[in-house]
Design an enzyme around this catalytic site. Structure first.
Site, PDB file in Angstrom:
ATOM      1  N   GLU A 114     -18.220  -3.025  11.006  1.00 19.69           N
ATOM      2  CA  GLU A 114     -18.998  -2.768   9.784  1.00 19.69           C
ATOM      3  C   GLU A 114     -18.211  -3.244   8.573  1.00 19.69           C
ATOM      4  O   GLU A 114     -16.999  -3.413   8.646  1.00 19.69           O
ATOM      5  CB  GLU A 114     -19.237  -1.251   9.629  1.00 19.69           C
ATOM      6  CG  GLU A 114     -20.003  -0.636  10.762  1.00 19.69           C
ATOM      7  CD  GLU A 114     -19.959   0.900  10.720  1.00 19.69           C
ATOM      8  OE1 GLU A 114     -19.549   1.481   9.703  1.00 19.69           O
ATOM      9  OE2 GLU A 114     -20.314   1.510  11.738  1.00 19.69           O
ATOM     10  N   LYS A 116     -16.176  -2.735   5.299  1.00 14.17           N
ATOM     11  CA  LYS A 116     -15.421  -1.626   4.706  1.00 14.17           C
ATOM     12  C   LYS A 116     -15.737  -1.645   3.217  1.00 14.17           C
ATOM     13  O   LYS A 116     -15.248  -2.478   2.461  1.00 14.17           O
ATOM     14  CB  LYS A 116     -13.921  -1.791   4.946  1.00 14.17           C
ATOM     15  CG  LYS A 116     -13.133  -0.600   4.470  1.00 14.17           C
ATOM     16  CD  LYS A 116     -11.703  -0.653   4.972  1.00 14.17           C
ATOM     17  CE  LYS A 116     -10.964   0.636   4.684  1.00 14.17           C
ATOM     18  NZ  LYS A 116     -10.881   0.948   3.269  1.00 14.17           N
ATOM     19  N   ASP A 118     -15.773  -0.750  -0.585  1.00  9.86           N
ATOM     20  CA  ASP A 118     -14.727  -0.268  -1.479  1.00  9.86           C
ATOM     21  C   ASP A 118     -15.314   0.757  -2.447  1.00  9.86           C
ATOM     22  O   ASP A 118     -15.762   0.420  -3.535  1.00  9.86           O
ATOM     23  CB  ASP A 118     -14.147  -1.465  -2.248  1.00  9.86           C
ATOM     24  CG  ASP A 118     -12.797  -1.139  -2.852  1.00  9.86           C
ATOM     25  OD1 ASP A 118     -12.213  -0.117  -2.466  1.00  9.86           O
ATOM     26  OD2 ASP A 118     -12.341  -1.911  -3.704  1.00  9.86           O
ATOM     27  N   TYR A 230     -22.631   5.924   6.838  1.00 10.25           N
ATOM     28  CA  TYR A 230     -22.090   5.279   8.044  1.00 10.25           C
ATOM     29  C   TYR A 230     -21.662   6.253   9.139  1.00 10.25           C
ATOM     30  O   TYR A 230     -21.042   5.852  10.104  1.00 10.25           O
ATOM     31  CB  TYR A 230     -20.925   4.340   7.694  1.00 10.25           C
ATOM     32  CG  TYR A 230     -19.808   4.965   6.875  1.00 10.25           C
ATOM     33  CD1 TYR A 230     -19.038   5.999   7.376  1.00 10.25           C
ATOM     34  CD2 TYR A 230     -19.528   4.497   5.601  1.00 10.25           C
ATOM     35  CE1 TYR A 230     -18.021   6.559   6.633  1.00 10.25           C
ATOM     36  CE2 TYR A 230     -18.503   5.051   4.846  1.00 10.25           C
ATOM     37  CZ  TYR A 230     -17.762   6.077   5.367  1.00 10.25           C
ATOM     38  OH  TYR A 230     -16.755   6.643   4.629  1.00 10.25           O
ATOM     39  N   LYS A 317      -7.933  -5.314   7.036  1.00  5.86           N
ATOM     40  CA  LYS A 317      -7.896  -5.505   5.578  1.00  5.86           C
ATOM     41  C   LYS A 317      -7.845  -6.991   5.226  1.00  5.86           C
ATOM     42  O   LYS A 317      -7.035  -7.736   5.788  1.00  5.86           O
ATOM     43  CB  LYS A 317      -6.654  -4.817   4.986  1.00  5.86           C
ATOM     44  CG  LYS A 317      -6.646  -3.315   5.176  1.00  5.86           C
ATOM     45  CD  LYS A 317      -7.686  -2.624   4.321  1.00  5.86           C
ATOM     46  CE  LYS A 317      -7.223  -2.472   2.921  1.00  5.86           C
ATOM     47  NZ  LYS A 317      -6.766  -1.184   2.510  1.00  5.86           N
ATOM     48  N   CYS A 411      10.618 -13.046 -33.032  1.00  8.57           N
ATOM     49  CA  CYS A 411       9.401 -12.272 -32.806  1.00  8.57           C
ATOM     50  C   CYS A 411       8.199 -13.144 -33.188  1.00  8.57           C
ATOM     51  O   CYS A 411       8.181 -13.705 -34.290  1.00  8.57           O
ATOM     52  CB  CYS A 411       9.434 -11.006 -33.658  1.00  8.57           C
ATOM     53  SG  CYS A 411       7.846 -10.156 -33.648  1.00  8.57           S
ATOM     54  N   CYS A 414       6.655 -11.465 -36.545  1.00 12.61           N
ATOM     55  CA  CYS A 414       7.328 -11.338 -37.848  1.00 12.61           C
ATOM     56  C   CYS A 414       8.532 -12.257 -37.976  1.00 12.61           C
ATOM     57  O   CYS A 414       9.248 -12.196 -38.979  1.00 12.61           O
ATOM     58  CB  CYS A 414       7.739  -9.884 -38.084  1.00 12.61           C
ATOM     59  SG  CYS A 414       9.021  -9.336 -36.951  1.00 12.61           S
ATOM     60  N   CYS A 429      11.836  -6.771 -30.503  1.00 14.80           N
ATOM     61  CA  CYS A 429      11.817  -6.998 -31.933  1.00 14.80           C
ATOM     62  C   CYS A 429      12.194  -5.653 -32.540  1.00 14.80           C
ATOM     63  O   CYS A 429      11.559  -4.643 -32.235  1.00 14.80           O
ATOM     64  CB  CYS A 429      10.407  -7.400 -32.382  1.00 14.80           C
ATOM     65  SG  CYS A 429      10.173  -7.255 -34.154  1.00 14.80           S
ATOM     66  N   CYS A 434       7.426  -4.712 -38.461  1.00 10.20           N
ATOM     67  CA  CYS A 434       6.705  -5.774 -37.742  1.00 10.20           C
ATOM     68  C   CYS A 434       5.220  -5.407 -37.596  1.00 10.20           C
ATOM     69  O   CYS A 434       4.893  -4.353 -37.035  1.00 10.20           O
ATOM     70  CB  CYS A 434       7.340  -5.981 -36.373  1.00 10.20           C
ATOM     71  SG  CYS A 434       6.381  -7.059 -35.302  1.00 10.20           S
TER      72      CYS A 434
HETATM   73  S1  IVH Z   1     -15.476   5.228   8.979  1.00 14.75           S
HETATM   74  C1  IVH Z   1     -12.756   8.087  11.013  1.00 14.75           C
HETATM   75  N1  IVH Z   1     -16.844   3.204   7.994  1.00 14.75           N
HETATM   76  O1  IVH Z   1     -12.613   3.650   4.423  1.00 14.75           O
HETATM   77  C2  IVH Z   1     -13.761   7.248  10.367  1.00 14.75           C
HETATM   78  N2  IVH Z   1     -15.162   4.199   6.643  1.00 14.75           N
HETATM   79  O2  IVH Z   1      -9.580   4.375   5.188  1.00 14.75           O
HETATM   80  C3  IVH Z   1     -13.381   6.864   8.990  1.00 14.75           C
HETATM   81  N3  IVH Z   1     -14.934   3.202   4.430  1.00 14.75           N
HETATM   82  O3  IVH Z   1     -12.184   7.087   3.953  1.00 14.75           O
HETATM   83  C4  IVH Z   1     -14.465   6.395   8.177  1.00 14.75           C
HETATM   84  N4  IVH Z   1     -16.524   1.698   4.654  1.00 14.75           N
HETATM   85  O4  IVH Z   1     -13.904   5.899   2.561  1.00 14.75           O
HETATM   86  C5  IVH Z   1     -15.862   4.108   7.781  1.00 14.75           C
HETATM   87  N5  IVH Z   1     -18.108   1.431   7.250  1.00 14.75           N
HETATM   88  C6  IVH Z   1     -17.168   2.333   7.033  1.00 14.75           C
HETATM   89  C7  IVH Z   1     -16.459   2.398   5.820  1.00 14.75           C
HETATM   90  C8  IVH Z   1     -15.450   3.349   5.670  1.00 14.75           C
HETATM   91  C9  IVH Z   1     -15.607   2.201   3.852  1.00 14.75           C
HETATM   92  C10 IVH Z   1     -13.823   3.952   3.819  1.00 14.75           C
HETATM   93  C11 IVH Z   1     -13.935   5.446   3.886  1.00 14.75           C
HETATM   94  C12 IVH Z   1     -12.702   5.939   4.562  1.00 14.75           C
HETATM   95  C13 IVH Z   1     -11.784   4.774   4.407  1.00 14.75           C
HETATM   96  C14 IVH Z   1     -10.841   4.716   5.566  1.00 14.75           C
END
Ligand code: IVH
Length: 675
Positions: A114, A116, A118, A230, A317, A411, A414, A429, A434
């Protein structure tokens, strides 16, 4: 009659919910905003006349009227775990190996990948289809209750139809997901904050998390938050798979992210992760990676958790976003302390949601280390911060006639010669007249966390300094004498000047800790100012204290006390403080009044681990009642509050005959019941 009204209300609620679902979840509005508003207002009017029919799931109840004074703790049904991180293919193979090693040997593992998102995670509890509470992640075990804020988010259903999923009993469920802000909305919010002189949010995650913790749900309702759900948990049911859970959430009317993929092998997972990384820039919201989960819930249960993260999931990541652009110039900026900072003036380029034309180069040493030259092609990166960094130079593209960058001599504001203290990286400075330093000091003084003078932002300060209206803090408070001249300034006008003068007057009620912070003393940030005020109560006490006394205050170090004492030994500064006092600014703590508290004026030292209180909690209790906390034991110490494993401080207290008390004795001293 009443039945008729109640029926009408039900019908209106049903249709509004349906239109909300189409608008906020499916992105496919069925009616115009105008028609929608008509229905909504009808419902509002009926509920106004018949308040007995208002139910918590009514769309009109999304914005509550009450401010949240404190967010109550709430225990999650199952802890909200965090994820381990992976950064490359090898680490993903390792993850797969660990998964397989911990499952029966004949297991076939399927993964789901899925986005992730932010944002900030939340947990929503539904009982018999009704949203009953919502919580932040908190420390994973206990979160903070933010139900009224969550209710304002239109893509979160207040009511779900659990009969749509007859296979399971969903009478008690927890739904988890990510609250996020789209990039456009995030950018707009930051633009507004910049205009108002407020601190910018570093990324959409911070802005979402910050919004969820606002005290006024009406403010939250104005911020464009969204959710992707999710995770589904039930008190009584065991589900089949994560992909099935997402389908259930979708059917129940939650907003899920449909770009998930089920993979049969880890190599397929790796491919999907790469594809997601490429997709990243095309999305209207920020993702900082992919989440890989074992799809089968049965296998998830077998795998379990290690420490605070599940063995059945990991985050992949993405690398921070980087781009190359030309360094057109290096300019030198003067800060309010006189420190000179190099700034990279870049050929404007779009990166991670915004156009970048400037980046910090930190200090001259950094320029030397990376051999950064004007005209170079540089690599810039945007990490978790709003401020982009220059991470390196593409030397292959360097013009052979380019010249090494030389340190600044004068500076830029000045022209006075610069000074470089031996142990520091920055050039300074040291001209107190100034204009850039003056502007910086005034901007800080008037800012939100300090004197909070609305209408006296950067642009107006620059204008007033350039026109000679102000050159120090006192001039702000005598501006009213020049009202007629100010009104003449183009763009300003009477109304805005009147408002400005009013907020200047109002700033005189800012508490001592804000005033102390506003003075802009080096190392005396908002937190330090608060600690100093709690300890010393008045400016005279601070002025009359020795450097050692200041550094003995809990959590105040030597560099702070030195800087504070240097500032206060300068006659100009004492003069300034006296003039500000005469203007009516507050230099006495509000707590000075707590004369009759049992510990008022008493000095405490904390040592060891207390049975129930943390050090910060104990320290707060003491300062609230007018006591002081210092870090070392002396004859002047009244009490040593000692817990388990108290070491040398306890010994010293015994040697000096200072009274040693336990947490229980401490609490009864404060007149509090034992916990
Ligand atoms: S699953 C144990 N699914 O990522 C399951 N987390 O560092 C943990 N996050 O605290 C969560 N998208 O805030 C899951 N599709 C996704 C996510 C997701 C973002 C965030 C969530 C969690 C952090 C994990």
């Amino acid at each position: 009659m009443n039945e008729e009204v109640s029926h009408k209300i039900e019908l209106l609620k049903e249709s509004i919910n349906k239109f909300d679902y189409h608008y906020y979840i499916l992105n496919d509005p069925l009616i115009s905003d105008y028609e929608y508003d008509l229905l909504y207002n009808q419902l509002l009017a009926l509920e106004n006349d018949y308040p007995e029919f208002i139910t918590p799931d009514s769309p009109t109840q999304r914005v509550g009227k009450d401010l949240t004074k404190e967010f109550k703790p709430i225990r999650h049904l199952v802890p909200m775990l965090s994820l381990t991180n992976t950064y490359n293919d090898d680490e993903l193979y390792d993850f797969d190996r660990r998964v397989c090693d911990n499952l029966p040997s004949d297991s076939v593992v399927e993964y789901i990948v899925e986005f992730k998102i932010d944002g900030a995670s939340v947990s929503l509890r539904y009982e018999n289809g009704l949203l009953v509470s919502a919580a932040t992640r908190g420390d994973g075990v206990i979160g903070e209750e933010i139900t009224s804020n969550i209710k304002t988010i239109r893509s979160i259903p207040l009511k779900i139809d659990i009969k749509k999923i007859p296979e399971y009993n969903l009478s008690k469920i927890e739904v988890r997901g990510e609250i996020y802000m789209e990039l456009n909305d995030f950018r707009r919010l930051n633009e507004q904050r910049e205009i108002r002189g407020e601190k910018l949010f570093a990324n959409p995650r911070n802005s979402s998390a910050g919004t969820l913790k606002l005290q006024d749900p009406k403010e939250v309702a104005l911020r464009p938050l969204k959710i992707f759900a999710y995770y589904l948990l039930s008190d009584s049911e065991e589900f089949q798979s994560q992909s099935e859970n997402l389908e259930i959430l979708d059917k129940l009317g939650f907003r899920i992210n449909k770009q998930y993929q089920v993979c049969k092998s880890i190599s397929e997972v790796i491919e999907v992760c790469k594809k997601f990384e490429e997709l990243r820039d095309k999305l209207p919201y920020e993702i900082d990676g992919a989440v890989i989960k074992v799809n089968s819930i049965k296998q998830q249960t077998i795998l379990g958790n290690i420490a605070k993260a599940p063995r059945w999931a990991t985050a992949f990541k993405f690398k921070p976003k980087q781009v190359q652009t030309k360094l057109n110039n290096i300019t030198w900026q003067v800060g309010r302390t006189g420190a000179i900072t190099p700034v990279a003036e870049l050929e404007p380029i779009f990166l991670a949601g915004s156009t970048i034309s400037r980046a910090t180069l930190h200090n001259f040493d950094e320029i030397v280390r990376k051999d950064i030259r004007i005209g170079d092609t540089v690599v810039i990166e945007k990490g978790g911060d709003v401020i982009p960094k220059v991470v390196g130079v593409v030397t292959d593209l360097r013009d052979k006639n380019s010249k090494i960058t030389l340190p600044p001599i004068q500076c830029p504001a000045c022209n006075s010669p610069l000074v470089k203290p031996e142990n520091e990286v920055a050039f300074y400075c040291i001209n107190s007249e100034c204009p850039e330093q003056i502007k910086g000091k005034l901007i800080h003084f008037a800012s939100r966390g300090a004197m909070d003078i609305e209408g006296l932002g950067e642009a107006i300060i620059n204008l007033f300094v350039d026109k000679g209206f102000i050159k120090n803090f006192i001039d702000i408070y005598t501006l009213y004498q020049k009202k007629d001249e100010l009104i003449q300034i183009e763009r300003l006008g009477e109304k805005s000047i009147t408002n400005l003068l009013e907020s200047i007057e109002k700033s005189k009620t800012q508490p001592f800790e804000k005033v102390l912070f506003a003075l802009g003393i080096r190392y005396v940030g908002a937190g330090v100012a608060k600690k100093l005020v709690e300890h010393f109560l008045t400016i005279d006490n601070i002025i009359n204290s020795s450097e050692e006394e200041v550094s003995s205050v809990y959590e105040i170090g030597d560099s702070i006390s030195k800087s504070l004492k240097t500032f206060l030994s300068d006659e100009h500064n004492i003069n300034l403080i006296n003039k500000l006092k005469n203007q009516g600014l507050i230099f006495i703590s509000e707590k000075k009044e707590i004369g009759d508290s049992p510990i008022s004026g008493k000095t405490f030292v904390l040592t060891g681990t207390l049975p129930t209180l943390t050090r910060d909690e104990a320290s707060e209790k003491i300062t609230k009642l007018g006591g002081k906390v210092t870090s070392s034991v002396s004859r002047k110490t009244d009490f040593v509050l000692a817990g388990e494993e108290a070491g040398s401080k306890l010994k010293k207290a015994n040697e000096l005959g200072v009274k040693v008390i336990s947490e229980n004795e401490f609490l009864s001293l404060l007149g509090e019941q034992k916990k």
